[in-house]
Design a protein around this motif. Structure first.
Motif, PDB file in Angstrom:
ATOM      1  N   SER A 179       0.812  -1.222   0.000  1.00  0.00           N
ATOM      2  CA  SER A 179       0.000   0.000   0.000  1.00  0.00           C
ATOM      3  C   SER A 179       0.840   1.265   0.000  1.00  0.00           C
ATOM      4  O   SER A 179       0.297   2.379  -0.067  1.00  0.00           O
ATOM      5  CB  SER A 179      -0.921   0.019   1.221  1.00  0.00           C
ATOM      6  N   GLU A 180       2.166   1.117   0.079  1.00  0.00           N
ATOM      7  CA  GLU A 180       3.051   2.277   0.115  1.00  0.00           C
ATOM      8  C   GLU A 180       3.586   2.586  -1.285  1.00  0.00           C
ATOM      9  O   GLU A 180       4.148   1.712  -1.944  1.00  0.00           O
ATOM     10  CB  GLU A 180       4.228   2.033   1.062  1.00  0.00           C
ATOM     11  N   PHE A 181       3.401   3.827  -1.709  1.00  0.00           N
ATOM     12  CA  PHE A 181       3.934   4.292  -2.994  1.00  0.00           C
ATOM     13  C   PHE A 181       4.987   5.347  -2.677  1.00  0.00           C
ATOM     14  O   PHE A 181       4.655   6.470  -2.270  1.00  0.00           O
ATOM     15  CB  PHE A 181       2.812   4.853  -3.865  1.00  0.00           C
ATOM     16  N   ILE A 182       6.251   4.969  -2.845  1.00  0.00           N
ATOM     17  CA  ILE A 182       7.359   5.812  -2.411  1.00  0.00           C
ATOM     18  C   ILE A 182       8.399   5.934  -3.518  1.00  0.00           C
ATOM     19  O   ILE A 182       8.797   4.933  -4.117  1.00  0.00           O
ATOM     20  CB  ILE A 182       8.025   5.235  -1.142  1.00  0.00           C
ATOM     21  N   GLU A 183       8.815   7.150  -3.793  1.00  0.00           N
ATOM     22  CA  GLU A 183       9.931   7.418  -4.695  1.00  0.00           C
ATOM     23  C   GLU A 183      11.064   8.030  -3.873  1.00  0.00           C
ATOM     24  O   GLU A 183      10.857   9.007  -3.147  1.00  0.00           O
ATOM     25  CB  GLU A 183       9.521   8.392  -5.797  1.00  0.00           C
ATOM     26  N   VAL A 184      12.253   7.450  -3.978  1.00  0.00           N
ATOM     27  CA  VAL A 184      13.409   7.929  -3.229  1.00  0.00           C
ATOM     28  C   VAL A 184      14.233   8.850  -4.127  1.00  0.00           C
ATOM     29  O   VAL A 184      14.443   8.567  -5.301  1.00  0.00           O
ATOM     30  CB  VAL A 184      14.287   6.750  -2.760  1.00  0.00           C
ATOM     31  N   PHE A 185      14.678   9.963  -3.558  1.00  0.00           N
ATOM     32  CA  PHE A 185      15.580  10.837  -4.321  1.00  0.00           C
ATOM     33  C   PHE A 185      16.548  11.505  -3.350  1.00  0.00           C
ATOM     34  O   PHE A 185      16.311  11.556  -2.138  1.00  0.00           O
ATOM     35  CB  PHE A 185      14.804  11.874  -5.135  1.00  0.00           C
ATOM     36  N   THR A 186      17.655  11.972  -3.893  1.00  0.00           N
ATOM     37  CA  THR A 186      18.644  12.673  -3.070  1.00  0.00           C
ATOM     38  C   THR A 186      18.700  14.139  -3.479  1.00  0.00           C
ATOM     39  O   THR A 186      18.455  14.490  -4.638  1.00  0.00           O
ATOM     40  CB  THR A 186      20.046  12.052  -3.197  1.00  0.00           C
ATOM     41  N   LEU A 187      19.022  14.973  -2.514  1.00  0.00           N
ATOM     42  CA  LEU A 187      19.099  16.409  -2.738  1.00  0.00           C
ATOM     43  C   LEU A 187      20.430  16.920  -2.204  1.00  0.00           C
ATOM     44  O   LEU A 187      20.701  16.799  -0.997  1.00  0.00           O
ATOM     45  CB  LEU A 187      17.952  17.115  -2.006  1.00  0.00           C
ATOM     46  N   PRO A 188      21.299  17.473  -3.072  1.00  0.00           N
ATOM     47  CA  PRO A 188      22.527  18.086  -2.565  1.00  0.00           C
ATOM     48  C   PRO A 188      22.194  19.162  -1.533  1.00  0.00           C
ATOM     49  O   PRO A 188      21.299  19.988  -1.756  1.00  0.00           O
ATOM     50  CB  PRO A 188      23.178  18.691  -3.816  1.00  0.00           C
ATOM     51  N   ILE A 189      22.890  19.139  -0.411  1.00  0.00           N
ATOM     52  CA  ILE A 189      22.617  20.120   0.637  1.00  0.00           C
ATOM     53  C   ILE A 189      22.734  21.545   0.108  1.00  0.00           C
ATOM     54  O   ILE A 189      21.955  22.432   0.483  1.00  0.00           O
ATOM     55  CB  ILE A 189      23.564  19.889   1.832  1.00  0.00           C
ATOM     56  N   ALA A 190      23.657  21.769  -0.803  1.00  0.00           N
ATOM     57  CA  ALA A 190      23.853  23.113  -1.372  1.00  0.00           C
ATOM     58  C   ALA A 190      22.634  23.591  -2.160  1.00  0.00           C
ATOM     59  O   ALA A 190      22.476  24.788  -2.395  1.00  0.00           O
ATOM     60  CB  ALA A 190      25.089  23.118  -2.266  1.00  0.00           C
ATOM     61  N   ASP A 191      21.762  22.642  -2.569  1.00  0.00           N
ATOM     62  CA  ASP A 191      20.589  23.004  -3.367  1.00  0.00           C
ATOM     63  C   ASP A 191      19.313  23.091  -2.539  1.00  0.00           C
ATOM     64  O   ASP A 191      18.212  23.231  -3.102  1.00  0.00           O
ATOM     65  CB  ASP A 191      20.376  21.975  -4.493  1.00  0.00           C
ATOM     66  N   CYS A 207       9.812  18.357   7.432  1.00  0.00           N
ATOM     67  CA  CYS A 207      10.783  18.319   6.342  1.00  0.00           C
ATOM     68  C   CYS A 207      11.115  19.731   5.872  1.00  0.00           C
ATOM     69  O   CYS A 207      12.283  20.075   5.648  1.00  0.00           O
ATOM     70  CB  CYS A 207      10.217  17.496   5.190  1.00  0.00           C
ATOM     71  N   GLN A 208      10.118  20.554   5.750  1.00  0.00           N
ATOM     72  CA  GLN A 208      10.304  21.931   5.297  1.00  0.00           C
ATOM     73  C   GLN A 208      11.249  22.694   6.216  1.00  0.00           C
ATOM     74  O   GLN A 208      12.184  23.374   5.764  1.00  0.00           O
ATOM     75  CB  GLN A 208       8.938  22.616   5.250  1.00  0.00           C
ATOM     76  N   LEU A 209      11.049  22.567   7.521  1.00  0.00           N
ATOM     77  CA  LEU A 209      11.870  23.302   8.482  1.00  0.00           C
ATOM     78  C   LEU A 209      13.308  22.783   8.524  1.00  0.00           C
ATOM     79  O   LEU A 209      14.256  23.561   8.667  1.00  0.00           O
ATOM     80  CB  LEU A 209      11.235  23.227   9.868  1.00  0.00           C
ATOM     81  N   ILE A 210      13.471  21.460   8.408  1.00  0.00           N
ATOM     82  CA  ILE A 210      14.821  20.897   8.414  1.00  0.00           C
ATOM     83  C   ILE A 210      15.581  21.338   7.172  1.00  0.00           C
ATOM     84  O   ILE A 210      16.756  21.722   7.245  1.00  0.00           O
ATOM     85  CB  ILE A 210      14.776  19.363   8.522  1.00  0.00           C
ATOM     86  N   LEU A 211      14.919  21.318   6.020  1.00  0.00           N
ATOM     87  CA  LEU A 211      15.567  21.785   4.794  1.00  0.00           C
ATOM     88  C   LEU A 211      15.923  23.267   4.895  1.00  0.00           C
ATOM     89  O   LEU A 211      16.984  23.693   4.437  1.00  0.00           O
ATOM     90  CB  LEU A 211      14.666  21.535   3.588  1.00  0.00           C
ATOM     91  N   GLU A 212      15.046  24.057   5.499  1.00  0.00           N
ATOM     92  CA  GLU A 212      15.337  25.482   5.674  1.00  0.00           C
ATOM     93  C   GLU A 212      16.554  25.673   6.563  1.00  0.00           C
ATOM     94  O   GLU A 212      17.368  26.576   6.336  1.00  0.00           O
ATOM     95  CB  GLU A 212      14.126  26.204   6.269  1.00  0.00           C
ATOM     96  N   SER A 213      16.716  24.811   7.564  1.00  0.00           N
ATOM     97  CA  SER A 213      17.885  24.898   8.431  1.00  0.00           C
ATOM     98  C   SER A 213      19.165  24.631   7.645  1.00  0.00           C
ATOM     99  O   SER A 213      20.160  25.358   7.791  1.00  0.00           O
ATOM    100  CB  SER A 213      17.759  23.897   9.587  1.00  0.00           C
ATOM    101  N   PHE A 214      19.147  23.599   6.795  1.00  0.00           N
ATOM    102  CA  PHE A 214      20.309  23.327   5.946  1.00  0.00           C
ATOM    103  C   PHE A 214      20.562  24.488   4.978  1.00  0.00           C
ATOM    104  O   PHE A 214      21.706  24.884   4.742  1.00  0.00           O
ATOM    105  CB  PHE A 214      20.108  22.032   5.162  1.00  0.00           C
ATOM    106  N   ALA A 215      19.479  25.034   4.403  1.00  0.00           N
ATOM    107  CA  ALA A 215      19.621  26.138   3.461  1.00  0.00           C
ATOM    108  C   ALA A 215      20.222  27.366   4.142  1.00  0.00           C
ATOM    109  O   ALA A 215      21.086  28.051   3.587  1.00  0.00           O
ATOM    110  CB  ALA A 215      18.260  26.487   2.854  1.00  0.00           C
ATOM    111  N   ARG A 216      19.792  27.625   5.367  1.00  0.00           N
ATOM    112  CA  ARG A 216      20.309  28.787   6.097  1.00  0.00           C
ATOM    113  C   ARG A 216      21.787  28.615   6.424  1.00  0.00           C
ATOM    114  O   ARG A 216      22.573  29.554   6.319  1.00  0.00           O
ATOM    115  CB  ARG A 216      19.493  28.988   7.366  1.00  0.00           C
ATOM    116  N   ASP A 217      22.167  27.399   6.810  1.00  0.00           N
ATOM    117  CA  ASP A 217      23.582  27.134   7.086  1.00  0.00           C
ATOM    118  C   ASP A 217      24.423  27.391   5.840  1.00  0.00           C
ATOM    119  O   ASP A 217      25.522  27.954   5.919  1.00  0.00           O
ATOM    120  CB  ASP A 217      23.775  25.689   7.552  1.00  0.00           C
ATOM    121  N   ALA A 218      23.905  26.954   4.688  1.00  0.00           N
ATOM    122  CA  ALA A 218      24.627  27.150   3.432  1.00  0.00           C
ATOM    123  C   ALA A 218      24.744  28.650   3.097  1.00  0.00           C
ATOM    124  O   ALA A 218      25.805  29.112   2.660  1.00  0.00           O
ATOM    125  CB  ALA A 218      23.939  26.407   2.296  1.00  0.00           C
ATOM    126  N   ARG A 219      23.683  29.409   3.314  1.00  0.00           N
ATOM    127  CA  ARG A 219      23.715  30.851   3.045  1.00  0.00           C
ATOM    128  C   ARG A 219      24.699  31.546   3.977  1.00  0.00           C
ATOM    129  O   ARG A 219      25.461  32.427   3.562  1.00  0.00           O
ATOM    130  CB  ARG A 219      22.309  31.444   3.193  1.00  0.00           C
TER     131      ARG A 219
END
Length: 225
Positions: A179-191, A207-219
């Protein structure tokens, strides 16, 4: 004008100094994998107040969990895995979520099984949803859990999720449920910042907040250059 800096009060002082509702009764009103409850609280003025909530737990376990949370104890129900590869990429998933009738961007996550410790759950959920496993450093898995689990939706449920950061690598094919439909992908932290700006697929808040944390660190790193 002088401003006084006040440190964060302890949990104990919060409970002792602030009037709050007291749990009076837990009544189950519907059954199923997700159960609906009517909670009755005694208010500070002596009146009774009813509130609707949902939980996966049966009535006895749910009440015990509410009493535990009210006393400051906590036990995580689920795990969210922020996997990072040796190439500095984050492992993400697109999963079809039935309550949304849509695909949703998230980090791999799942319920912690009875008697399962954090490391075993992390390894199992990675394997099942993504086919990734631990990237061993000096022959050992390397992961870090946040100090406490966070609650998913405090206005609706008591479900708590433990966020864990781990170094991972691809090892096998995923093993999702039928019953699980899952697509796995990777995202470079810099992106991460660009992804948040351009993504049009629904995304989980965690997920949104964690990605924003990585994005802020990169900036911030770019500004220091």
């Amino acid at each position: 004008m002088q401003h006084e800096t006040i440190g964060a009060p302890t949990l104990a002082s919060n409970r002792e100094s602030r009037p709050q509702p007291i749990l009076h009764d837990v009544k189950q009103v519907s059954d199923g994998w997700i159960k609906k409850y009517e909670l009755t609280y005694a208010m500070p003025d002596g009146s009774l107040y009813s509130y609707e909530s949902v939980s996966r737990k049966n009535a006895e376990t749910y009440r015990r969990e509410l009493e535990r949370a009210g006393s400051g104890e906590q036990q995580a129900d689920a795990i969210c895995i922020v996997g990072r590869t040796p190439d500095n990429e984050l492992v993400l998933i697109r999963e079809f979520r039935y309550p949304l009738n849509s695909w949703c961007i998230a980090f791999p996550a799942g319920l912690i099984e009875a008697g399962e410790d954090l490391e075993d759950c992390l390894e199992r959920e990675l394997r099942e949803e993504t086919g990734y496993g631990f990237h061993l450093i000096d022959g050992k898995p390397k992961f870090h859990a946040l100090p406490q689990a966070g609650y998913s939706s405090t206005g609706l449920s008591e479900e708590s999720v433990q966020v864990v950061f781990a170094f991972v690598e691809k090892q096998r094919d995923p093993e999702p449920e039928p019953s699980e439909f899952i697509e796995v992908f990777t995202l470079p932290i810099a992106d991460a910042a660009r992804f948040l700006e351009e993504n049009e697929t629904p995304i989980g808040t965690r997920c949104q907040l964690i990605l924003e944390s990585f994005a802020r660190d990169a900036r911030d790193a770019l500004q220091r250059c």
